[in-house]
Design an enzyme around this catalytic site. Sequence first.
Site, PDB file in Angstrom:
ATOM      1  N   ASP A   1       3.217  -4.457   8.245  1.00 36.17           N
ATOM      2  CA  ASP A   1       2.031  -3.628   8.068  1.00 36.17           C
ATOM      3  C   ASP A   1       0.827  -4.566   8.277  1.00 36.17           C
ATOM      4  O   ASP A   1       0.494  -5.381   7.419  1.00 36.17           O
ATOM      5  CB  ASP A   1       2.035  -3.020   6.656  1.00 36.17           C
TER       6      ASP A   1
ATOM      7  N   HIS B   1       0.867  -1.178   0.000  1.00 36.94           N
ATOM      8  CA  HIS B   1       0.000   0.000   0.000  1.00 36.94           C
ATOM      9  C   HIS B   1       0.907   1.232   0.000  1.00 36.94           C
ATOM     10  O   HIS B   1       2.023   1.183   0.523  1.00 36.94           O
ATOM     11  CB  HIS B   1      -0.841  -0.063   1.284  1.00 36.94           C
TER      12      HIS B   1
ATOM     13  N   GLN C   1      -4.300  -5.097   7.181  1.00 39.17           N
ATOM     14  CA  GLN C   1      -5.289  -6.061   6.669  1.00 39.17           C
ATOM     15  C   GLN C   1      -5.205  -7.426   7.354  1.00 39.17           C
ATOM     16  O   GLN C   1      -5.927  -8.340   6.966  1.00 39.17           O
ATOM     17  CB  GLN C   1      -5.124  -6.243   5.151  1.00 39.17           C
TER      18      GLN C   1
ATOM     19  N   LYS D   1     -10.407  -0.503  10.796  1.00 40.41           N
ATOM     20  CA  LYS D   1     -10.608  -1.701   9.978  1.00 40.41           C
ATOM     21  C   LYS D   1     -10.951  -2.914  10.841  1.00 40.41           C
ATOM     22  O   LYS D   1     -11.136  -4.019  10.347  1.00 40.41           O
ATOM     23  CB  LYS D   1      -9.340  -1.996   9.156  1.00 40.41           C
TER      24      LYS D   1
ATOM     25  N   CYS E   1      -4.797   2.429  -3.674  1.00 39.40           N
ATOM     26  CA  CYS E   1      -3.567   2.978  -3.075  1.00 39.40           C
ATOM     27  C   CYS E   1      -2.415   1.982  -3.201  1.00 39.40           C
ATOM     28  O   CYS E   1      -1.624   1.810  -2.262  1.00 39.40           O
ATOM     29  CB  CYS E   1      -3.765   3.369  -1.612  1.00 39.40           C
TER      30      CYS E   1
HETATM   31  N1  C6P Z   1      -6.176   0.489   2.954  1.00 36.76           N
HETATM   32  C1  C6P Z   1      -8.034   0.115   1.442  1.00 36.76           C
HETATM   33  O1  C6P Z   1      -9.141   0.371   0.964  1.00 36.76           O
HETATM   34  P1  C6P Z   1      -4.854   3.874   7.210  1.00 36.76           P
HETATM   35  O2  C6P Z   1      -5.458   4.687   6.084  1.00 36.76           O
HETATM   36  O3  C6P Z   1      -3.666   4.550   7.789  1.00 36.76           O
HETATM   37  O4  C6P Z   1      -5.844   3.419   8.196  1.00 36.76           O
HETATM   38  O5  C6P Z   1      -4.353   2.508   6.531  1.00 36.76           O
HETATM   39  C2  C6P Z   1      -3.449   2.547   5.473  1.00 36.76           C
HETATM   40  C3  C6P Z   1      -3.179   1.179   4.942  1.00 36.76           C
HETATM   41  C4  C6P Z   1      -1.917   0.637   5.103  1.00 36.76           C
HETATM   42  N2  C6P Z   1      -1.626  -0.610   4.690  1.00 36.76           N
HETATM   43  C5  C6P Z   1      -2.540  -1.384   4.108  1.00 36.76           C
HETATM   44  C6  C6P Z   1      -2.177  -2.771   3.699  1.00 36.76           C
HETATM   45  C7  C6P Z   1      -3.836  -0.890   3.897  1.00 36.76           C
HETATM   46  O6  C6P Z   1      -4.737  -1.673   3.311  1.00 36.76           O
HETATM   47  C8  C6P Z   1      -4.151   0.426   4.312  1.00 36.76           C
HETATM   48  C9  C6P Z   1      -5.518   1.008   4.050  1.00 36.76           C
HETATM   49  C10 C6P Z   1      -7.541   0.894   2.636  1.00 36.76           C
HETATM   50  O7  C6P Z   1      -7.325  -0.778   0.978  1.00 36.76           O
HETATM   51  C11 C6P Z   1      -7.717   2.373   2.440  1.00 36.76           C
HETATM   52  S1  C6P Z   1      -6.684   3.035   1.175  1.00 36.76           S
END
Ligand code: C6P
Length: 413
Positions: free
Chosen positions: A204, A127, A207, A230, A370
Amino acid sequence: MLEAKYYDVYKIREDFPILKRKVHGKPLIYFDNAATSQKPQRVIEAIYRYYKEYNANIHRGVHKLAEEATEAFEEARDKVAKFINARYREEVIFVRGTTEAINLVSRAWGDYNVKEGEKILITEMEHHSNIVPWFLLSDRKKSKVEFVKITDEGLLDIQDLNEKLDEKVKLVSLAHSSNVLGTINPVKEISKLSHEKNALFLVDGAQSVPHLKVDVQEIDCDFLAFSGHKMLGPTGIGVLYAKREILEKMEPFLGGGDMIKEVHKWGARWKELPWKYEAGTSNIAGAIGLGEAISYLLSIGMDKIREHEKDITSYTLKRMREIENVKIYGPEDANKKCGIVSFNLGDIHPHDLATLLDEEGIAVRAGHHCAQPLMERLNIPATTRASFYLYNTKEEVDVFIETLKKAQKIFLP
Ligand code: C6P
């Protein structure tokens, strides 16, 4: 009613008020859980109760409300620590989310430990939140970012990782589970490989933490980043876990109130862990909501949640094979992935498909998610993505499949 094997999913759905909603006159089918999850009543009430009954700033006041708020905030930290099996509660830093957690590491660790010509090793399935902070670090330090390849099945190419993991690598940083492919990466194995080369290892967990049992001691990761929103919690709260000995050596990320022990004209001294990294008034309601979300998840059991999602995912993959012209990205074996199915249907633009699905009350995400370097690797501009959570059912998958068939008739006659 199709059988739900691991728990009574219909009973669980009762806990989520939003799932009673209609969208365009149809029952809401929420398949956008990788973007953010829905919230159970318990979490909504915990946040409401804080504002209604004991709203106060933390760590500062001596009055009753301040004491209660501080206690609830710190109790949430204990819940997080236990949930990820951290050795010490001081290893849990509250941040805004995964993005801020990774930026914190890139600044507070990277700026002091990565030198010109040294490398951060990431992967093609990251991401942007696990790419851009490392680009920014390389701008500051003249360091490099290298991408480990993925295979055509959407798995990490371990051989390529081994080849790129040389003595110049200071940190290996990767998604436990890809937000596009769903692929679950072998983090325990990669942790070992990283440490053998004296590199630190960042996971990370955006997910994975919401969907799998993630044990930081078992993985032996140095850092773990994840987001509350999430995993049934509110937005604006997330966690950076880091090993205590690393946090002790690092410099603060942000400076200001609450993170200092004393400030004088000659300088300042920092508070002990974890508060050294929590400058300013924290998201108190957010942390309390996240703590409640964790209690809710544990009341069901992470193993059961994983099994339920695996069941829904493998049912979806099986039913999608009924549809001609479907191209699925990432592993087609539910054991190898989280509950994420990214796909394209012929040459229908993902936005058109998502709009048609929305008309039937089905929420999915369309776009590059993203993860543009991954899109480039797959040689596509975008996908449509369905992502599941503990409250999704096979009946919802059936409606989704019928709508895809309808889309095919409309767009690909
Ligand atoms: N992915 C998706 O629709 P934040 O925005 O900081 O809570 O998470 C960022 C982020 C970082 N790593 C991974 C693997 C992610 O999937 C995400 C967030 C969402 O896939 C929003 S772009």
